[in-house]
Design an enzyme around this catalytic site. Structure first.
Site, PDB file in Angstrom:
ATOM      1  CB  SER A 196       4.148   7.582  -0.660  1.00 46.61           C
ATOM      2  OG  SER A 196       4.432   6.336  -0.103  1.00 46.61           O
TER       3      SER A 196
ATOM      4  CG  LEU B  94      -2.195   0.815   1.076  1.00 47.60           C
ATOM      5  CD1 LEU B  94      -3.017   0.340  -0.112  1.00 47.60           C
ATOM      6  CD2 LEU B  94      -3.014   0.734   2.349  1.00 47.60           C
ATOM      7  CB  CYS B  95       3.864   2.240   1.929  1.00 49.81           C
ATOM      8  SG  CYS B  95       4.843   0.758   1.722  1.00 49.81           S
ATOM      9  CB  THR B  96       4.832   0.623  -3.231  1.00 46.04           C
ATOM     10  OG1 THR B  96       5.736   0.002  -2.354  1.00 46.04           O
ATOM     11  CG2 THR B  96       5.491   0.865  -4.564  1.00 46.04           C
TER      12      THR B  96
END
Lengths: 182, 451
Positions: free
Chosen positions: B221, B216-218
Site C-alpha cells: 500500500s 508486506l504492508c509497505t
C-alpha cells in the site's frame, strides 16, 4: 595454539567417533526422521499421509503420476521406519495392487535404493523420487512381476493396454486388479 | 613458477618448491614457538594433507589455484552450481565454452591439467548430499560460500564430528579446522574456526545482517522505493496472475521482462523513479555485486591460513579478519569469542537451554521466537517432543498432512501441551544438518504469580 596434525597422521576413513555422556536422548532414528520429514520437498504428484502425526516412523506416500504408462493412476505406499534408520532403509510396500514389472502382487517394490544401494545419506525424499521414477520408467531388466516385464519387453503396446485395464479395474490374464484411478 | 617439464613437480625434492622450503625447512624469528623445521612438513602437505574446498565460484577458483600452487595435492571441491556467462570476469578457471557445465568439474579439470601432480576431485552436488563419513576424511575445510545457511550447515557438520572423553575433554584429533571466506562487493572477511575450541559460525550468528525483507504492508500500500515495486510484483502480482504457469525463474528473461514491465507500471502509478531491468534482476535473484580483487585478497588470506594450519609453521589468524577497500584499504583483526551457550558447538552431552519467561507462552510464540531470536534465526522449524517415552509432533509447517493435524497446537499454551520447565524439545530446521534438542528453562515462580 595446539599443533593439530602430528606430521604423519593419516585419517582413517569411516572410523566411528566415540561419543560420551550417553544421557537420555531421543533415539537417533527419531531425530533423523524428524529432520527428514521436516525437509520433505515433494513434487506435486506426490503426497504424504500421516495417520498419526505423532508417529513419524509410520506413514503413507501417495503418488499420482502425471505422465507415462501410469498417468491418471493413484498408488499408495506404506513406509515403516525402523529403529536402525538411517543405517537401514525403511520398509516400503505398495498397498495398491498394480500391474508393474518392478512391483509384485504382494506390494513388494524392487528399487535399488530400498535395498542394495541404500546409504544413510539418502532420505525419505530420495525414496519418494525413486518410486515416482519407477512409474515413469518401469525397468523390465530387473523384474518382480516377470509376466509384466516380458510383455513390456516384447510388446510395448500390449503392455500399455494391460496397464490401462488394470488401472480401470479388470483382469489382466487371470489376475484381477481393483480400479485405482485418481 | 618454473616452466620446466611437468615430471619435475611431482616430488618434494624438486626445486619447484624452493620457496616453500625456505619457510618450512629453516627456523626463523617469526615461526610458531613449537614449530620444528624439517623436510617432513612439506612431505605431509604434499602427500597426506587432504583439503576440502566448499564452493567453486569467485572465492573457490582463487582458493583452488592458491592451494594447488602451494603444493597441496589432495583437494576435493563441492559445488552444486553450473557456470553462467556473468561468472567469467572473475571465475578464471572457466571459459565461454564451459557455460552450463558444472563449476566443480570444470575447475577440477582445469587445475589438474595446469598444475602437475595436483589431484582435485570434483563433486557436482549439494553439501547436504554427503554425510559425516565424507567430511571426516579431510584435514581442513575451507569455504567460499555465498549463503549463511550453507555455512551453518558445514559448521554444524564439523561440530558433529567432534568427540569428547568422559570428562568432557575435547579430543583434539577430532577437530577439523574450518577456514571461511566471504565477500560482498569491496568488503570481505576471512576467519579461522577450530570447532569446539574457538568461536564457530553459530556463536557469532548476530554478525550476519538479516536479509532485507520489506514489510508486506509497505510493498502493498505505501511503496516508496523502486525495490518495493519489484517486490510487489514478485510477491503479490506474480502468484495472483501466474503469467507463465510457473514459479519465478530469475534466469529466465521472459520472467524478468514481465516483472520489469509490471514493476514499471506500478512505479509510474506511485511516481517512483529508478526501476531498471538490472535492478529487477538484482532484487529477484538477490544479486550481490562481486569484485574480482576482493575475492583475490580474501582467498589469499584463507589459503595462507590453510597453509599455516597444515604446517604449524606460524600462528594462525586469531580469528576474524575484515577487509574493506572502498576508500583506500582498511583491515582489522579481532578475536570473535566462543558463545558458551551456542546451539551448534556446545558439546552434545551438555544440554542446551532456552530460557522462556512463562509456560503460558503459546506454541506459535515459541516458534516465532526460534525464527526471530538472534541465537537461532531458524527458517522452518519443525518441533517434536518426547513425553514419558511417547513421541509427539508439536508442529510441522512443511508437510501438509501433519500441518493440518498439528495446526491447533499453535494456539495452545505450552502448559496445555504438557511442556514444562526441563522439557526437552526436538527441533528440525533447514539451518542445521541434524535435529537439535533443547531443554526449555521456564521459571516456576511465574506459574505461581499467575494464580
Amino acid at each position: 595454539m595446539i599443533k593439530l596434525f602430528s606430521l604423519k597422521q593419516q585419517k582413517k576413513d569411516g572410523e566411528p567417533t566415540p561419543r560420551s555422556g550417553n544421557q537420555k536422548k531421543a533415539s537417533a532414528a527419531q531425530l533423523r526422521i524428524t529432520k527428514d520429514i521436516n525437509e520433505l520437498n515433494l513434487p506435486k504428484t506426490c503426497n504424504t499421509e500421516f495417520p498419526d502425526p505423532d508417529d513419524l516412523l509410520n506413514f503413507k506416500v501417495i503418488i499420482c503420476p502425471d505422465e507415462g504408462f501410469y498417468k491418471g493412476g493413484k498408488f499408495t505406499f506404506s513406509f515403516k521406519v525402523g529403529p536402525n534408520y538411517p543405517h537401514e532403509p525403511p520398509k516400503v510396500k505398495c498397498e495398491t495392487p498394480v500391474y508393474h514389472p518392478n512391483i509384485d502382487l504382494e506390494g513388494n517394490v524392487c528399487l535399488n535404493i530400498l535395498r542394495e544401494d541404500w546409504k544413510p545419506v539418502l532420505t525419505i525424499n530420495s525414496i519418494v523420487y525413486g518410486l515416482q521414477y519407477l512409474f515413469l520408467e518401469p525397468n523390465p531388466e530387473d523384474p518382480l512381476n516377470k509376466e509384466a516385464a516380458e510383455v513390456l519387453q516384447t510388446n510395448r503396446r500390449l503392455f500399455e493396454c494391460n496397464v490401462q485395464k488394470a488401472l480401470r479395474g479388470g483382469y489382466v490374464g487371470s489376475i484381477f486388479f481393483e480400479r485405482c484411478m485418481k | 613458477m618454473s616452466n620446466s617439464s611437468s615430471s619435475q613437480g611431482h616430488d618434494s625434492s624438486s626445486h619447484r618448491w624452493n620457496h616453500l622450503k625456505k619457510v618450512l625447512e629453516r627456523p626463523g624469528p617469526f615461526c610458531h614457538p613449537e614449530f620444528e623445521c624439517s623436510p617432513e612438513t612439506l612431505n605431509f602437505l604434499m602427500s597426506s594433507c587432504k583439503i576440502l574446498v566448499v564452493g567453486a565460484g569467485g572465492l573457490g577458483c582463487e582458493l583452488l589455484k592458491n592451494l594447488a600452487m602451494m603444493g597441496f595435492k589432495h583437494i576435493h571441491v563441492i559445488d552444486m552450481d553450473t557456470i553462467d556467462l556473468s561468472n567469467l570476469n572473475r571465475q578464471f578457471l572457466f571459459r565461454q565454452k564451459d557455460i552450463g557445465s558444472s563449476k566443480a568439474e570444470v575447475a577440477a579439470k582445469f587445475i589438474n591439467a595446469r598444475v602437475p601432480g595436483c589431484n582435485v576431485v570434483p563433486h557436482f552436488c549439494k553439501i547436504q548430499d554427503f554425510d559425516s563419513d565424507f567430511y571426516r576424511q579431510f584435514h581442513i575445510v575451507v569455504c567460499g560460500l555465498d549463503s549463511i545457511i550453507a555455512r551453518r550447515w558445514i559448521n554444524g557438520m564439523l561440530v558433529s564430528l567432534l568427540s569428547y572423553d568422559d570428562n568432557e575433554e575435547l579430543d583434539p584429533s577430532s577437530i577439523i579446522p574450518m577456514i571461511d571466506g566471504g565477500t560482498e562487493g569491496f568488503k570481505g572477511s576471512a576467519r579461522v574456526i577450530l570447532p569446539g575450541m574457538s568461536a564457530c559460525v553459530d556463536c557469532t550468528l548476530d554478525l550476519y545482517p538479516p536479509q532485507v525483507v520489506y514489510p508486506l504492508c509497505t510493498i502493498a500500500s505505501t511503496p516508496r522505493l523502486p525495490e518495493h515495486c519489484i517486490e510487489y510484483v514478485k510477491v503479490i502480482q506474480w502468484p495472483k496472475e501466474n503469467p507463465f504457469d510457473a514459479s519465478i525463474d530469475g534466469d529466465d528473461p521472459t520472467h524478468l521482462n514481465w516483472i520489469f514491465e509490471k514493476a514499471s507500471e506500478r512505479a509510474t502509478q506511485y511516481g517512483i523513479l529508478g526501476v531498471t531491468y538490472r535492478l529487477v534482476q538484482g532484487v529477484v535473484k538477490n544479486i550481490i555485486p562481486a569484485v574480482a580483487s576482493t575475492n583475490a585478497v580474501v582467498a589469499a588470506a584463507c589459503a595462507t591460513e590453510v597453509f599455516k594450519m597444515a604446517t604449524s609453521c606460524c600462528k594462525p589468524l586469531n580469528n576474524f579478519m575484515i577487509f574493506n577497500d572502498i576508500d583506500g584499504i582498511y583491515t582489522y583483526l579481532y578475536e570473535a569469542e566462543k558463545n558458551e551457550n551456542c546451539l551448534a558447538c556446545k558439546p552434545s552431552s551438555i544440554p542446551k537451554y532456552l530460557k522462556l519467561t512463562s509456560n503460558e507462552m503459546k506454541l506459535q510464540e515459541l516458534i516465532q521466537l526460534l525464527m526471530d531470536s538472534p541465537t537461532f534465526r531458524m527458517k522452518n522449524p519443525g518441533l517434536a517432543v518426547n513425553i514419558e517415552g511417547k513421541n509427539r509432533t508439536l508442529y510441522m509447517s512443511t508437510v501438509p498432512s501433519i500441518e493440518v493435524k498439528t495446526r491447533e497446537n499453535l494456539k495452545k499454551k505450552l502448559s496445555e501441551l504438557d511442556i514444562h520447565d526441563g522439557t526437552k524439545i526436538m527441533i528440525a530446521d533447514a539451518t542445521t544438518p541434524n535435529t537439535i534438542e533443547i531443554v526449555l528453562s521456564i521459571p516456576t515462580f511465574m506459574e505461581m504469580s499467575n494464580e
